[in-house]
Each structure stands twice: as structure tokens, then as C-alpha cells.
Design an enzyme around this catalytic site. Structure first.
Site, PDB file in Angstrom:
ATOM      1  N   ASP A  37       2.002   4.328  15.502  1.00 41.02           N
ATOM      2  CA  ASP A  37       2.845   5.262  14.745  1.00 41.02           C
ATOM      3  C   ASP A  37       3.993   4.577  14.000  1.00 41.02           C
ATOM      4  O   ASP A  37       5.161   4.682  14.386  1.00 41.02           O
ATOM      5  CB  ASP A  37       3.392   6.344  15.683  1.00 41.02           C
TER       6      ASP A  37
ATOM      7  N   THR B 111      12.847  11.098  17.658  1.00 39.62           N
ATOM      8  CA  THR B 111      12.590  12.246  18.535  1.00 39.62           C
ATOM      9  C   THR B 111      13.778  12.458  19.460  1.00 39.62           C
ATOM     10  O   THR B 111      14.281  11.499  20.045  1.00 39.62           O
ATOM     11  CB  THR B 111      11.308  11.964  19.358  1.00 39.62           C
TER      12      THR B 111
ATOM     13  N   ASP C  96      10.930   5.249  16.278  1.00 36.32           N
ATOM     14  CA  ASP C  96      10.478   6.451  16.991  1.00 36.32           C
ATOM     15  C   ASP C  96       9.670   6.061  18.219  1.00 36.32           C
ATOM     16  O   ASP C  96       8.629   6.643  18.527  1.00 36.32           O
ATOM     17  CB  ASP C  96       9.642   7.345  16.058  1.00 36.32           C
TER      18      ASP C  96
ATOM     19  N   LYS D 112       8.452   5.990  21.788  1.00 35.89           N
ATOM     20  CA  LYS D 112       8.456   7.006  22.851  1.00 35.89           C
ATOM     21  C   LYS D 112       7.091   6.955  23.534  1.00 35.89           C
ATOM     22  O   LYS D 112       6.129   6.423  22.958  1.00 35.89           O
ATOM     23  CB  LYS D 112       8.717   8.395  22.272  1.00 35.89           C
TER      24      LYS D 112
ATOM     25  N   ASN E 117       3.887   7.421  21.673  1.00 34.99           N
ATOM     26  CA  ASN E 117       3.470   6.379  20.709  1.00 34.99           C
ATOM     27  C   ASN E 117       3.100   5.073  21.392  1.00 34.99           C
ATOM     28  O   ASN E 117       2.946   4.051  20.728  1.00 34.99           O
ATOM     29  CB  ASN E 117       4.601   6.123  19.700  1.00 34.99           C
TER      30      ASN E 117
HETATM   31  N1  LIG Z   1      -5.877   3.741  17.757  1.00 32.82           N
HETATM   32  C1  LIG Z   1      -6.027   4.897  18.446  1.00 32.82           C
HETATM   33  N2  LIG Z   1      -6.926   4.975  19.448  1.00 32.82           N
HETATM   34  C2  LIG Z   1      -7.076   6.123  20.140  1.00 32.82           C
HETATM   35  N3  LIG Z   1      -6.371   7.258  19.912  1.00 32.82           N
HETATM   36  C3  LIG Z   1      -5.461   7.224  18.908  1.00 32.82           C
HETATM   37  C4  LIG Z   1      -5.248   6.061  18.132  1.00 32.82           C
HETATM   38  N4  LIG Z   1      -4.287   6.337  17.212  1.00 32.82           N
HETATM   39  C5  LIG Z   1      -3.901   7.605  17.422  1.00 32.82           C
HETATM   40  N5  LIG Z   1      -4.611   8.141  18.430  1.00 32.82           N
HETATM   41  C6  LIG Z   1      -4.439   9.515  18.943  1.00 32.82           C
HETATM   42  O1  LIG Z   1      -4.625  10.421  17.866  1.00 32.82           O
HETATM   43  C7  LIG Z   1      -3.555  11.359  17.830  1.00 32.82           C
HETATM   44  C8  LIG Z   1      -2.963  11.390  16.444  1.00 32.82           C
HETATM   45  O2  LIG Z   1      -2.363  10.155  16.222  1.00 32.82           O
HETATM   46  P1  LIG Z   1      -1.643   9.886  14.822  1.00 32.82           P
HETATM   47  O3  LIG Z   1      -0.961   8.570  14.924  1.00 32.82           O
HETATM   48  O4  LIG Z   1      -2.581  10.110  13.734  1.00 32.82           O
HETATM   49  O5  LIG Z   1      -0.625  11.079  14.701  1.00 32.82           O
HETATM   50  P2  LIG Z   1       0.731  11.170  15.542  1.00 32.82           P
HETATM   51  O6  LIG Z   1       1.613  10.069  15.092  1.00 32.82           O
HETATM   52  O7  LIG Z   1       0.405  11.272  16.982  1.00 32.82           O
HETATM   53  O8  LIG Z   1       1.270  12.566  15.104  1.00 32.82           O
HETATM   54  P3  LIG Z   1       2.489  12.750  14.091  1.00 32.82           P
HETATM   55  O9  LIG Z   1       1.950  12.304  12.766  1.00 32.82           O
HETATM   56  O10 LIG Z   1       2.763  14.189  14.194  1.00 32.82           O
HETATM   57  O11 LIG Z   1       3.602  11.868  14.606  1.00 32.82           O
HETATM   58  C9  LIG Z   1      -2.555  10.975  18.885  1.00 32.82           C
HETATM   59  O12 LIG Z   1      -2.626  11.946  19.905  1.00 32.82           O
HETATM   60  C10 LIG Z   1      -2.998   9.666  19.428  1.00 32.82           C
HETATM   61  O13 LIG Z   1      -2.946   9.685  20.831  1.00 32.82           O
END
Ligand SMILES: Nc1ncnc2c1ncn2[C@@H]1O[C@H](COP(=O)(O)OP(=O)(O)OP(=O)(O)O)[C@@H](O)[C@H]1O
Ligand SMILES: O=C(O)[C@@H]1CCC(=O)N(CCc2ccc(Cl)cc2)[C@H]1c1ccccc1Cl
Length: 307
Positions: free
Chosen positions: A169, A193, A151, A153, A156
Site C-alpha cells: 500500500d 489512519t 500509512d 498499519k 498494510n
Molecule cells: N500482494 C498481495 N497478495 C495478497 N493479497 C493482497 C496483496 N495485495 C493486496 N492484497 C489484499 O487485497 C486487498 C486490497 O488491497 P489493495 O492494496 O488493493 O487495497 P487497500 O490498500 O487494502 O485498500 P485501500 O485502497 O482502501 O487502502 C487487501 O485486503 C489486501 O489484503
């Protein structure tokens, strides 16, 4: 096994005492929310004892179980634990309490590639070349472990303080069998996606590392054009465009960029530049689009001026 079919953390065995002490929620001072996912909240947190900062990803067990996402959570943990490379979000620790799971991650403070492309409109050649090279270097590492992201993109691909990429992700990543036993390729229920999903995942759901090379082609196009190569009013029509490999380049498009995108957006995974049958990563990294890239210095170079 607990009644809801989910493993519970083994008691702290004496053997664990030889490892670093398991962390707990109370060890941290939680700060602002960095972002929200479908199943998670990511919060900036400071470890009280050391002052170190982490992005702690917090998941509600009840929600994960209800949404039947336990395998994805366990896979994300397993894959992140195997990744120790500067272009990937690092997992430093995990812990849990009765209600929640916690992932202690490196902080990617400078947002998502998606936002950066939107903010700039599109990348100039130097910027697109620089970040395409970082993504290629990251994929080379990931695929050397026989792991497919599935995934990939711009949402991520995050940026750290040095404006280096931090791929994240991994809940939908897949670990392929190590041996080339020639087994028929595995198929999967997961499809990525719409704008970045490869034709093989749409057709026979065949899993291969080359699916990430298709996504790379889409991302290079998007960095240079400012929008997706495959985008229609609905997902079904987008899928039709992908299966027909139907996309266009703007006038005056850089010749080398056009060529590398065309060599990545091949319907047949084995025909994609960078796949094992097309010279692997050496061939991809030698493409003229990457002229001037010093692959062993990607980490020490300053970000492009446009950033
Ligand atoms: N290590 C990190 N540092 C800063 N921001 C982060 C980090 N990991 C995730 N984020 C931010 O937090 C948000 C949620 O991330 P998370 O990986 O939990 O869910 P997601 O994969 O974006 O959503 P989904 O589960 O729907 O695919 C995202 O918008 C991402 O930009
Ligand atoms: O995979 C692991 O390293 C452990 C193994 C022991 C354990 O109990 N867990 C939690 C398993 C789990 C997964 C999902 C839910 Cl909703 C509840 C429990 C795992 C775990 C602990 C903390 C954070 C994430 C995970 Cl997957």
C-alpha cells in the site's frame, strides 16, 4: 496528453524490444479474488506461459479519475518500482488496457497482520519481538531510500507463505528530497489512519521518516496488548489523545517492551528512537527489546511458535 489529462502508455517503441515483452490480460488465467480495496481488486492470477502465480491488482481508470486518485496510482507504481527487498510486496510488471491498470505483485498468501493479531488476541513477547524486528528491518531499507510510508498499519502488513512480512500500500507514500539542504520540512495534505497517525501529521502536516517510527510504536503496542494505544469513541477524541500522547500500559507489562514503545511514541519526531538525531537505526536495533535478534538472519529464521 489525453483529454482527461491522463498520460497514455507510449506505443511499443523498438527500444522497448530490448526489455521483457509487455504483458497483457490474455497472458493470464485469473483465479479467486484475494481482496478488494477502495480503488482496486486484487486477483490471484497464473501466467499461462510460465505457470507463475501473481497477485494482480486491477484498477478501473474511470474510478481512479473520478476519485482524483491518478497521482496516488502513479506514486504507488513509482515507489513499488524502487523497492526490491524481501519484506515488501514486489512489483514484477504493470500493463494497462483501455479500461484498467494492472500491477503484477508477489502473492502474500497468509493474510494481514491485523487478522493475525485479532485471531491470536495478542502476540507473546517472542512473536512480537520477531515481527517488530522484521518491520524495523523493512523501515530501515525504506527510509534509506528517503521514502516515508505514511500509512503503516497492521492492515498494510501482509504475510507470505514463509510467514515473513510483506509491507504493501504505497499509494500514499512520499519520496523526500535526497539532499539535506536544510530546506524547511515539506508539508502534506495526506493524513494517515487515525489510530496510527503521528502528531506532526495532525499538527503541521510535516512529512518525515520518523512518522513511520510513531506508527511502529503503535504497532508494537497493539501486538503485545491486542488493541490500539490511542483509541477513542471518535476520530477527533483519538486525535486529542495522540496530541497529548495519552496512552496506558496494562499491569505487568514487559519492561523492555514498555521502554521501546515509550521511546518511539515521542511527540517530537527527532526524539524518537531510530530517528537520525537519536542514533538512527543502529540505536533502535540495539535496544534491549531486541536482545536475541540476529538482524542478518531474519530471513532464514522459522516463524515464532505462536504463529
Ligand atoms: N500482494 C498481495 N497478495 C495478497 N493479497 C493482497 C496483496 N495485495 C493486496 N492484497 C489484499 O487485497 C486487498 C486490497 O488491497 P489493495 O492494496 O488493493 O487495497 P487497500 O490498500 O487494502 O485498500 P485501500 O485502497 O482502501 O487502502 C487487501 O485486503 C489486501 O489484503
Ligand atoms: O507510470 C507508468 O509506468 C505508466 C506510464 C504510462 C502510462 O500511461 N501509465 C498509465 C497512466 C494512468 C494512470 C492512471 C489512470 Cl486512471 C490512467 C492512466 C503508467 C502506468 C501503466 C500501468 C500501470 C500503472 C501505471 Cl501508473
Amino acid at each position: 496528453m489525453a483529454e482527461n489529462g491522463v498520460k497514455s502508455e507510449p506505443e511499443q517503441s523498438p527500444a522497448r524490444s530490448s526489455q521483457s515483452k509487455k504483458k497483457r490480460r490474455e497472458d493470464f488465467r485469473f483465479g479467486p479474488t484475494l481482496g478488494e480495496g477502495s480503488y482496486s481488486t486484487v486477483v490471484l492470477a497464473c501466467e499461462i506461459a510460465t505457470g507463475k502465480e501473481f497477485a494482480i491488482k486491477i484498477l478501473q481508470k474511470r474510478h481512479i479519475i473520478k476519485e482524483k486518485k491518478v497521482p496516488q496510482v502513479e506514486r504507488e507504481k513509482k515507489v513499488l518500482s524502487r523497492l526490491d527487498h524481501p519484506f515488501f510486496v514486489q512489483l514484477y510488471f504493470t500493463f494497462q488496457d483501455t479500461e484498467q491498470l494492472y500491477f503484477g505483485l508477489s502473492v502474500a498468501r497468509k493474510g494481514e497482520l491485523r487478522e493475525k493479531i485479532k485471531q491470536l488476541g495478542k502476540f507473546d513477547l517472542e512473536c512480537a519481538r520477531f515481527y517488530s524486528a522484521q518491520i524495523v528491518s523493512a523501515l530501515e531499507h525504506l527510509h534509506s531510500l528517503n521514502i516515508v510510508h505514511r500509512d503503516l498499519k497492521p492492515e498494510n502488513i501482509l504475510f507470505n507463505d514463509k510467514l515473513q512480512i510483506q509491507i504493501t500500500d504505497f499509494g500514499t507514500a512520499k519520496e523526500l528530497p535526497q539532499d539535506d539542504s536544510g530546506d524547511s520540512p515539506r508539508t502534506s495534505s495526506f493524513v494517515g489512519t487515525a489510530q496510527y497517525v503521528s502528531p506532526e501529521l495532525l499538527k503541521d502536516k510535516e512529512i518525515c521518516t520518523a512518522s513511520d517510527l510513531w506508527a511502529l510504536g503503535c504497532i508494537i503496542y497493539q501486538m503485545l496488548v491486542g488493541n490500539y494505544p490511542f483509541k477513542a469513541p471518535n476520530e477527533y477524541l483519538t486525535f486529542q489523545q495522540i496530541l497529548a500522547c495519552k496512552y496506558e500500559f496494562p499491569e505487568e507489562f514487559d519492561r523492555e517492551a514498555k521502554d521501546i514503545i515509550e521511546q518511539l511514541l515521542q511527540l517530537e519526531p527527532l526524539e524518537r528512537l531510530g530517528s537520525k538525531t537519536r542514533g538512527g537505526y543502529q540505536a533502535l536495533k540495539s535496544h534491549k527489546f531486541f536482545t536475541g535478534i540476529e538482524w542478518d538472519k531474519l530471513l532464514t529464521q522459522d516463524p515464532p511458535k505462536q504463529m
